[in-house]
Design an enzyme around this catalytic site. Structure first.
Site, PDB file in Angstrom:
ATOM      1  N   ASP A 152       0.860  -1.178   0.000  1.00  0.00           N
ATOM      2  CA  ASP A 152       0.000   0.000   0.000  1.00  0.00           C
ATOM      3  C   ASP A 152       0.898   1.229   0.000  1.00  0.00           C
ATOM      4  O   ASP A 152       1.967   1.238   0.626  1.00  0.00           O
ATOM      5  CB  ASP A 152      -0.910   0.034   1.228  1.00  0.00           C
ATOM      6  CG  ASP A 152      -1.874   1.202   1.176  1.00  0.00           C
ATOM      7  OD1 ASP A 152      -2.956   1.043   0.589  1.00  0.00           O
ATOM      8  OD2 ASP A 152      -1.541   2.271   1.715  1.00  0.00           O
TER       9      ASP A 152
ATOM     10  N   GLU B  90       1.055   5.668   0.248  1.00  0.00           N
ATOM     11  CA  GLU B  90       0.445   6.977   0.455  1.00  0.00           C
ATOM     12  C   GLU B  90       1.166   7.941  -0.468  1.00  0.00           C
ATOM     13  O   GLU B  90       2.384   7.847  -0.647  1.00  0.00           O
ATOM     14  CB  GLU B  90       0.560   7.429   1.917  1.00  0.00           C
ATOM     15  CG  GLU B  90      -0.129   6.506   2.904  1.00  0.00           C
ATOM     16  CD  GLU B  90      -1.607   6.289   2.599  1.00  0.00           C
ATOM     17  OE1 GLU B  90      -2.246   7.237   2.071  1.00  0.00           O
ATOM     18  OE2 GLU B  90      -2.118   5.191   2.870  1.00  0.00           O
TER      19      GLU B  90
ATOM     20  N   HIS C 216      -5.351   5.147   6.359  1.00  0.00           N
ATOM     21  CA  HIS C 216      -4.550   5.915   5.405  1.00  0.00           C
ATOM     22  C   HIS C 216      -3.083   6.002   5.813  1.00  0.00           C
ATOM     23  O   HIS C 216      -2.393   6.943   5.406  1.00  0.00           O
ATOM     24  CB  HIS C 216      -5.130   7.323   5.205  1.00  0.00           C
ATOM     25  CG  HIS C 216      -6.487   7.311   4.588  1.00  0.00           C
ATOM     26  ND1 HIS C 216      -6.712   6.988   3.270  1.00  0.00           N
ATOM     27  CD2 HIS C 216      -7.714   7.560   5.124  1.00  0.00           C
ATOM     28  CE1 HIS C 216      -8.001   7.053   3.016  1.00  0.00           C
ATOM     29  NE2 HIS C 216      -8.639   7.388   4.121  1.00  0.00           N
TER      30      HIS C 216
ATOM     31  N   ASP D  56      -2.818  -0.047   6.353  1.00  0.00           N
ATOM     32  CA  ASP D  56      -3.718  -0.410   5.257  1.00  0.00           C
ATOM     33  C   ASP D  56      -3.285  -1.715   4.595  1.00  0.00           C
ATOM     34  O   ASP D  56      -4.123  -2.511   4.161  1.00  0.00           O
ATOM     35  CB  ASP D  56      -3.770   0.710   4.224  1.00  0.00           C
ATOM     36  CG  ASP D  56      -4.529   1.930   4.725  1.00  0.00           C
ATOM     37  OD1 ASP D  56      -4.990   1.895   5.889  1.00  0.00           O
ATOM     38  OD2 ASP D  56      -4.667   2.906   3.985  1.00  0.00           O
TER      39      ASP D  56
END
Length: 600
Positions: free
Chosen positions: A41, A43, A183, A188
């Protein structure tokens, strides 16, 4: 969590998934229990690496047979300010990444961690696309990873009874994930691991036990689907609209395609995977087709037929009448009001909004910026009431008790009207300042409320201005050369498609356009941003008109946007939403576009 790279072995605190206890993987291929998956994952600072967005954090979990083998986490220094929208969303600030490694250092470490694994991500095109983009920038070979997308799998398995959508947060609740998505990349990724194992559990009951079966699962077709392939026979290879109907001639589903026969045949082959479509095909007895001259005409006819028949298997566009507008009233002391219809009363209308909630957010952001009265009902020109608490807080000029003159109040109304019609900068600047203040104070929840209000406002004003620019034109004629070399011509009146055609080879173009205009539908003007068509139809026409290569043949009116219009602020909503899935209020809420990251 600090900015250093972390790669750890499995921890006893991470429980073994129930999926790992399943047995019976005897099929040919690579049993899922023996495959090592790297669940990743990211960001980022925005929705598109190609448009300059950067990675701010990478998190990954390596699992096999339901057991966590290791974890990887690092913040990434994007070498630029992290937008306030992203700080609100992720909690990652520019200061947090100041000493973090750059992507040039972080990417090789991640690739080493993921070596030999099958990559897994929720909406994989987003995460994998970012990683591939920066690998290309570094001239670094991209390993031949196999990729599993949990969002794509979920759409094949999860029903409306399970969850309202396939967002990671919703799936985490469905499968009882031990980590709540928030987030942050590693959190996540951990939640995605639990979702992956939950999906494996359900797929196991459908006979999916190997990686090969997992990749092919979306290509399964029921015998009932195959038996009805004959329904596509006789349909033309031409653009148009198709309607599946049942034995009582009720319309079950309406769709459109550039090639009617090829598209309808796909419902009975491996390329049709939606479970609801399988159910629909089981009921369908016939397929009707409406051949169209152009793809735009087909799209518009599809929208009109869906609105007319409201087919049970169409998820979107069934209720174009369910829209909301924000109205700046015409009265001695104007106010903002939510309405569902546009009247011919010279008031300023903003919209349409696909939901009342979006319209309410727009009203909230306007009330926060401008001290308009918020009481309901009309006030006489010389009111004599007591002021409310909003006046004491400085959020209302309080015309009710005579605190504001008509001239002072009219000046505020003029500023509101300018924000709705011409220049949204006053609202954007005011709310952005408030949001950044809250973010600096780590009051992220309050900042998030302002972010959502601002996004609703900018999208609503931008859409309203675009629609008004088109619907204000009495007639617009435009042409586009198709791949065949012929010219497709459309006549648009007050935002409604009135005629469509393709100029035949060797035919006089001017004479053809003249005859097309003469035979076009008569469209009467009416008030509001979308007076003569549904908003979705006018948006489809706008999308066609704005594509490269379109030539304007004639325009009766002025097709133009304000120089300082809200469209220039749309980048704020792209950053804040991390996706474009809500750009249109009429989009399918359950769909997950491959180029966009779903909200969680």
């Amino acid at each position: 969590m600090d900015s250093s790279t972390v790669a750890t072995p499995s921890s006893p605190s991470r429980p073994r998934s129930r999926w790992a206890e399943q047995s019976g993987f005897d099929e040919l291929g690579r049993p899922l229990r023996d495959v090592t998956f790297c669940v990743v994952d990211l960001e980022t600072t925005g929705a598109s690496a190609a448009q300059g967005s950067k990675i701010t954090e990478i998190g990954a979990v390596k699992v096999r047979g339901g057991e966590v083998l290791g974890e990887f986490q690092t913040l990434v220094n994007p070498h630029e300010e992290i937008p306030a929208f992203i700080t609100v969303l992720t909690g990652i600030t520019t200061a947090m990444v100041a000493r973090a490694p750059s992507i040039e250092e972080a990417l090789p470490s991640f690739l080493e961690f993921a070596q030999g694994c099958v990559l897994v991500a929720h909406n994989a095109p987003f995460d994998v696309g970012f990683l591939q983009h920066f690998a290309r920038e570094q001239a670094r070979p991209w390993p031949a990873f196999e990729v599993v997308d949990t969002a794509r799998l979920a759409r094949r398995v999860i029903t409306r009874d399970d969850a309202p959508n396939c967002k990671l947060s919703s799936l985490a609740r469905v499968f009882g994930a031990t980590t709540t998505p928030d987030h942050r990349a590693l959190h996540d990724a951990r939640a995605t691991v639990d979702v992956l194992h939950g999906l494996f559990g359900r797929l196991g009951g459908l006979g999916v036990q190997t990686l090969e079966e997992l990749q092919e699962f979306s290509s399964r077709v029921t015998p009932a689907q195959r038996r009805k392939r004959h329904l596509a026979e006789g349909l033309p290879h031409a653009p148009g609209v198709y309607l599946f109907v049942d034995d009582a001639d009720r319309v079950l589903y309406v769709g459109t395609s550039r090639d009617l026969r090829t598209r309808v045949r796909s419902y009975f082959t491996s390329s049709e995977t939606r479970s609801r479509m399988g159910e629909m095909i089981g009921i369908a007895e016939r397929v009707r087709a409406v051949e169209c001259a152009t793809t735009l005409e087909a799209r518009v006819r599809e929208l009109r037929l869906i609105a007319e028949h409201k087919p049970r298997y169409n998820r979107r566009s069934r209720f174009p009448e369910r829209t909301h507008f924000v109205k700046l009233t015409q009265e001695p002391w104007p106010r903002l009001s939510l309405v569902t219809k546009v009247l011919d009363d010279d008031a300023v209308y903003l919209g349409p909004f696909g939901s009342r909630k979006a319209a309410e957010r727009c009203v909230e952001v306007l009330h926060e910026t401008f001290p308009l009265r918020q009481c309901t009902g009309r006030l006489p020109r010389s009111p004599s009431r007591s002021a409310c608490v909003l006046a004491e807080l400085g959020r209302c000029l309080a015309p009710c008790d005579g605190s504001a003159s008509e001239l002072e109040y009219a000046a505020v109304v003029a500023r509101v009207e300018r924000a709705l019609v011409a220049d949204a900068a006053a609202v954007v600047d005011h709310v952005t300042t408030r949001m950044e203040t809250y973010a600096a104070q780590e009051r992220y929840e309050e900042a998030g409320v302002h972010r959502d209000r601002l996004a609703a406002f900018v999208r609503g004003v931008s859409r309203s201005q675009r629609l008004r620019s088109l619907t204000g034109c009495t007639e617009l004629v435009a042409a586009l050369r198709e791949q065949s070399g012929r010219w497709a011509v459309h006549v648009v009146r007050h935002g409604r498609l009135a005629a469509a055609g393709v100029i035949p080879a060797g035919h006089d173009a001017h004479a053809y356009v003249a005859s097309l205009r003469a035979a076009a539908e008569t469209v009467r003007p009416a008030p509001g941003p979308v007076p003569a068509a549904s908003a979705e139809e006018s948006e489809a026409v706008l999308t066609w008109l704005e594509q490269p290569g379109v030539r304007l043949v004639d325009v009766d009116g002025e097709w133009a946007l304000p120089v300082a219009g809200a469209a220039r602020h749309l980048w704020l909503t792209d950053v804040g939403a991390r996706a474009r899935e809500a750009a249109s209020p009429f989009a399918d809420r359950r769909g997950l576009a491959p180029e966009a990251r779903p909200a969680r």
